[in-house]
Design a protein around this motif. Sequence first.
Motif, PDB file in Angstrom:
ATOM      1  N   TYR A  61       0.842  -1.207   0.000  1.00 30.97           N
ATOM      2  CA  TYR A  61       0.000   0.000   0.000  1.00 30.97           C
ATOM      3  C   TYR A  61       0.875   1.254   0.000  1.00 30.97           C
ATOM      4  N   LEU A  62       1.897   1.269   0.862  1.00 31.69           N
ATOM      5  CA  LEU A  62       2.781   2.431   0.956  1.00 31.69           C
ATOM      6  C   LEU A  62       3.555   2.641  -0.338  1.00 31.69           C
ATOM      7  N   LEU A  63       4.002   1.556  -0.939  1.00 30.60           N
ATOM      8  CA  LEU A  63       4.725   1.645  -2.207  1.00 30.60           C
ATOM      9  C   LEU A  63       3.817   2.179  -3.310  1.00 30.60           C
ATOM     10  N   THR A  64       2.622   1.612  -3.421  1.00 33.97           N
ATOM     11  CA  THR A  64       1.678   2.023  -4.466  1.00 33.97           C
ATOM     12  C   THR A  64       1.331   3.500  -4.346  1.00 33.97           C
ATOM     13  N   ASN A  75      17.273  -6.573  -2.089  1.00 35.98           N
ATOM     14  CA  ASN A  75      17.632  -7.029  -0.739  1.00 35.98           C
ATOM     15  C   ASN A  75      17.290  -5.975   0.320  1.00 35.98           C
ATOM     16  N   HIS A  76      16.013  -5.914   0.679  1.00 38.45           N
ATOM     17  CA  HIS A  76      15.593  -4.926   1.684  1.00 38.45           C
ATOM     18  C   HIS A  76      16.103  -5.258   3.076  1.00 38.45           C
ATOM     19  N   TRP A  77      16.634  -6.458   3.294  1.00 40.18           N
ATOM     20  CA  TRP A  77      17.172  -6.828   4.609  1.00 40.18           C
ATOM     21  C   TRP A  77      18.250  -5.862   5.071  1.00 40.18           C
ATOM     22  N   VAL A 101       9.890   0.289   6.951  1.00 45.11           N
ATOM     23  CA  VAL A 101      11.284   0.129   6.532  1.00 45.11           C
ATOM     24  C   VAL A 101      11.358  -0.670   5.227  1.00 45.11           C
ATOM     25  N   TRP A 102      10.475  -1.648   5.088  1.00 46.61           N
ATOM     26  CA  TRP A 102      10.412  -2.445   3.857  1.00 46.61           C
ATOM     27  C   TRP A 102       9.964  -1.556   2.694  1.00 46.61           C
ATOM     28  N   ALA A 103       8.898  -0.801   2.905  1.00 45.32           N
ATOM     29  CA  ALA A 103       8.375   0.084   1.856  1.00 45.32           C
ATOM     30  C   ALA A 103       9.395   1.146   1.462  1.00 45.32           C
ATOM     31  N   ASP A 104      10.061   1.728   2.437  1.00 45.31           N
ATOM     32  CA  ASP A 104      11.033   2.787   2.155  1.00 45.31           C
ATOM     33  C   ASP A 104      12.143   2.286   1.229  1.00 45.31           C
ATOM     34  N   PHE A 105      12.595   1.064   1.466  1.00 53.12           N
ATOM     35  CA  PHE A 105      13.635   0.495   0.597  1.00 53.12           C
ATOM     36  C   PHE A 105      13.138   0.423  -0.849  1.00 53.12           C
ATOM     37  N   LEU A 106      11.930  -0.111  -1.029  1.00 55.92           N
ATOM     38  CA  LEU A 106      11.376  -0.277  -2.374  1.00 55.92           C
ATOM     39  C   LEU A 106      11.055   1.073  -3.030  1.00 55.92           C
ATOM     40  N   ILE A 107      10.561   2.001  -2.241  1.00 56.59           N
ATOM     41  CA  ILE A 107      10.274   3.347  -2.768  1.00 56.59           C
ATOM     42  C   ILE A 107      11.549   3.994  -3.294  1.00 56.59           C
ATOM     43  N   ASN A 108      12.635   3.867  -2.556  1.00 56.72           N
ATOM     44  CA  ASN A 108      13.917   4.440  -2.991  1.00 56.72           C
ATOM     45  C   ASN A 108      14.471   3.749  -4.221  1.00 56.72           C
ATOM     46  N   TYR A 109      14.057   2.495  -4.444  1.00 55.43           N
ATOM     47  CA  TYR A 109      14.468   1.785  -5.656  1.00 55.43           C
ATOM     48  C   TYR A 109      13.640   2.240  -6.857  1.00 55.43           C
ATOM     49  N   PHE A 110      12.344   2.277  -6.681  1.00 58.65           N
ATOM     50  CA  PHE A 110      11.449   2.641  -7.796  1.00 58.65           C
ATOM     51  C   PHE A 110      11.473   4.138  -8.097  1.00 58.65           C
ATOM     52  N   ILE A 111      11.823   4.950  -7.100  1.00 61.78           N
ATOM     53  CA  ILE A 111      11.785   6.400  -7.272  1.00 61.78           C
ATOM     54  C   ILE A 111      13.128   6.970  -6.826  1.00 61.78           C
ATOM     55  N   ALA A 112      14.022   7.185  -7.782  1.00 62.23           N
ATOM     56  CA  ALA A 112      15.351   7.708  -7.451  1.00 62.23           C
ATOM     57  C   ALA A 112      15.231   9.158  -7.017  1.00 62.23           C
TER      58      ALA A 112
END
Length: 261
Positions: free
Chosen positions: A99-102, A219-221, A249-260
């Motif tokens: 949800y946070l990523l979307t 690798n969000h770990w 913390v999981w979403a933040d990792f993915l957000i930073n990947y999808f949105i530079a």
Amino acid sequence: MKKLIVLITLIVCGAAIIFGNIHWNNKISAHGEEMKNTNREASDENVEEDIKLDISTYSSNLPKGLQQKMNNAISSGKPLQLVIYGSDATSDEEGAWPYLLTKQLKGIYGEELFNVTVLSEGNKTTLDVVEQKSYEEVNKLKPDVILFEPFMLNDNSGVIGVPNTINNIETMIKSWEESNKDVTILMQPTNPIHGATFYPKQVDELKVFAETNKIIYLNHWEKWPELADETMKEYLIDNSQPNEKGNKVWADFLINYFIAK
């Protein structure tokens, strides 16, 4: 007679002037409309170029193939189908990391670029999913992009074993790639847990599998506390699924990947 000729001449000249003005005004009007249309088209092209420029800026972390898909989606007006697929750690509930990523994807790239669907298999193992062929539900959505969290924590029972887990994952991926040879698959582990010993070794095997098969591994770990750190418990519910802090913390990792940035 002379006066009549002069009068006729004046009338003809006047008519010529009037019709000439009408013709000239029509020509100017047509030219003006043509210029408007040209400017409008140029403006539309500039807007599209600006959008592409923004896409290029924000998508720089993503694989080139996915960046191209995003540009094509903007040009065609057809949204990309993004399927987020995983275990009960991949929840479609408000506040969960999908949800946070979307929310961020739509906030940055707009409402129309990504059509996001979250599919959760709950507490099923990879063996359950393969035996039931429920992974084929992903194919029905005709995804352009699959963000895959392959149930590693659910398989952490010692019954299935890492080789079988990898075989099951291969079965799923093969099905998706056969359905769409151009699909982009992004793989990520399930969340870490405190004090685990065998589980991280399974996750390491997943990473090796991804790298061997040229699948992008997220690798969000690396953004979570160390497994032995007591603070890890603050990110999880009963040392299992992520809580609000863990989802963030999981979403933040993915957000930073999808949105530079």
